[in-house]
Write a protein that holds these residues in place. Structure first.
Motif, short mmCIF file in Angstrom:
data_model
loop_
_atom_site.label_atom_id
_atom_site.label_comp_id
_atom_site.label_asym_id
_atom_site.label_seq_id
_atom_site.Cartn_x
_atom_site.Cartn_y
_atom_site.Cartn_z
N GLY A 170 0.78 -1.23 0.00
CA GLY A 170 0.00 0.00 0.00
C GLY A 170 0.81 1.28 0.00
N LYS A 171 1.97 1.26 -0.62
CA LYS A 171 2.85 2.42 -0.51
C LYS A 171 2.55 3.52 -1.52
CE LYS A 171 6.56 0.05 -3.08
NZ LYS A 171 7.88 -0.60 -2.91
N ARG A 176 -4.31 1.08 -0.45
CA ARG A 176 -5.10 1.49 0.72
C ARG A 176 -5.53 2.96 0.69
NH1 ARG A 176 -5.54 -3.12 0.65
NH2 ARG A 176 -5.09 -4.68 2.25
N GLU A 177 -4.95 3.78 -0.18
CA GLU A 177 -5.35 5.19 -0.25
C GLU A 177 -5.71 5.55 -1.68
OE1 GLU A 177 -3.63 8.40 2.09
OE2 GLU A 177 -2.10 6.99 2.75
N ILE A 180 -9.76 -3.87 7.35
CA ILE A 180 -8.82 -3.27 6.40
C ILE A 180 -9.00 -1.76 6.46
CG2 ILE A 180 -8.14 -3.07 3.98
CD1 ILE A 180 -9.35 -5.85 3.52
N SER A 181 -7.93 -1.05 6.70
CA SER A 181 -8.01 0.40 6.82
C SER A 181 -7.73 1.06 5.47
CB SER A 181 -7.00 0.91 7.85
OG SER A 181 -7.04 2.32 7.94
N VAL A 182 -8.75 1.71 4.90
CA VAL A 182 -8.58 2.43 3.65
C VAL A 182 -9.03 3.88 3.83
CG1 VAL A 182 -8.95 0.34 2.27
CG2 VAL A 182 -10.87 1.88 2.72
N LEU A 229 -12.59 0.38 -7.21
CA LEU A 229 -11.81 0.63 -5.99
C LEU A 229 -11.57 -0.67 -5.21
CD1 LEU A 229 -13.47 3.92 -4.68
CD2 LEU A 229 -11.27 3.68 -5.84
N GLN A 230 -12.58 -1.53 -5.15
CA GLN A 230 -12.41 -2.81 -4.46
C GLN A 230 -11.32 -3.66 -5.11
OE1 GLN A 230 -14.24 -4.40 -1.52
NE2 GLN A 230 -12.21 -5.27 -1.86
N ALA A 231 -11.25 -3.62 -6.43
CA ALA A 231 -10.20 -4.36 -7.13
C ALA A 231 -8.82 -3.85 -6.74
CB ALA A 231 -10.40 -4.27 -8.64
N TYR A 232 -8.69 -2.53 -6.63
CA TYR A 232 -7.40 -1.96 -6.23
C TYR A 232 -7.08 -2.27 -4.76
CZ TYR A 232 -6.69 0.46 -10.64
OH TYR A 232 -6.48 0.75 -11.96
#
Length: 252
Positions: free
Chosen positions: A21-22, A112-113, A143-145, A103-106
């Motif tokens: 998630g960088k 995450r952002e 999951i934190s998004v 977005l769910q696919a990503y």
């Protein structure tokens, strides 16, 4: 400038750039909608896509996802209406579900952002619903998004407005196909603008309500809600510079 477009990457390079998630993923969302006889049907896609690429090129750890081109139904008092040939729109539920699925696919890739850059006013609340739905689903899955939602025109200051509209600003509600969008397109895609076809119209005035079915007589035959005649490439450059720098400042 570095290539920040996900669609141009191979999957291995994409994985290396986004693992853990960088990266922030920017998703432009627009519409295919008439913008008068002087301009192409796709400014609402091209403008947020251009801004997204410029922002990602100047910021740290941002990539640009392929744009979503079809937006929510054009409304008479903000986009001229859904009855003009070429204006090709989807329902609010379709847009919401499509953006959510993308977005769910990503998220499934490990991202995450997210930054949604909207180029079509009518999309706004449906993008809110998609973002809220994603955040709540991910929260339930521990999951934190985070999703940022913005419309590029909100980064234009009153000072810039005064420079772009020295004779007075009629308001955002009638800027469809007018000086602002036309100026930006003259800067980034001049080949898609033909000012010899631009029609001079007075800023539209509307009653304080909507009506369904929509009444075509509320809109000038050109489809624009104000005159684009005073648009220039220089004004487009000024607007874009402020939008891009403002977004980078807030979200980098």
């Amino acid at each position: 400038m570095k290539d920040v477009k996900i669609e141009n990457m191979d999957w291995v390079s994409y994985k290396e750039l986004t693992e853990e998630g960088k990266c922030k993923i920017i998703l432009p969302v627009g519409a295919i909608e008439q913008h008068g006889p002087h301009m192409s049907l796709n400014p609402d896609v091209l403008i947020p896509s251009h801004i997204a690429e410029e922002v990602a090129g100047k910021a740290d750890n941002m990539l640009v996802a392929p744009a979503i081109s079809y937006g929510y139904k054009s409304q008479v008092k903000s986009g001229g209406g859904n009855f003009f040939p070429g204006t090709t729109c989807v329902s609010g539920s379709s847009l919401e579900n499509y953006v959510f699925d993308v977005l769910q696919a990503y998220v499934n890739h490990g991202n995450r952002e997210f930054i949604l850059i909207n180029g079509h006013f009518e999309n706004s609340m449906h993008l809110c619903e998609a973002a809220d739905k994603l955040v709540n689903k991910c929260k339930a899955e521990k999951i934190s998004v985070k999703v940022y939602l913005l419309s590029y025109w909100d980064f234009i200051s009153e000072e810039t407005i005064a420079k772009v509209f020295p004779d007075g600003f009629a308001g955002w509600a009638v800027e469809h196909g007018g000086v602002l969008e036309t100026s930006i397109m003259l800067k980034i895609y001049p080949e898609l603008v033909d000012m010899s076809k631009a029609v001079d119209v007075e800023p539209a005035t509307f009653p304080p309500y909507d009506v369904f079915p929509p009444d075509p007589s509320w809109v000038a035959p050109s489809g624009t809600l104000s005159s684009p005649l005073k648009a220039t490439e220089e004004k487009g450059a000024l607007i874009l510079e402020e939008c891009i720098s403002g977004i980078v400042q807030h979200l980098n």
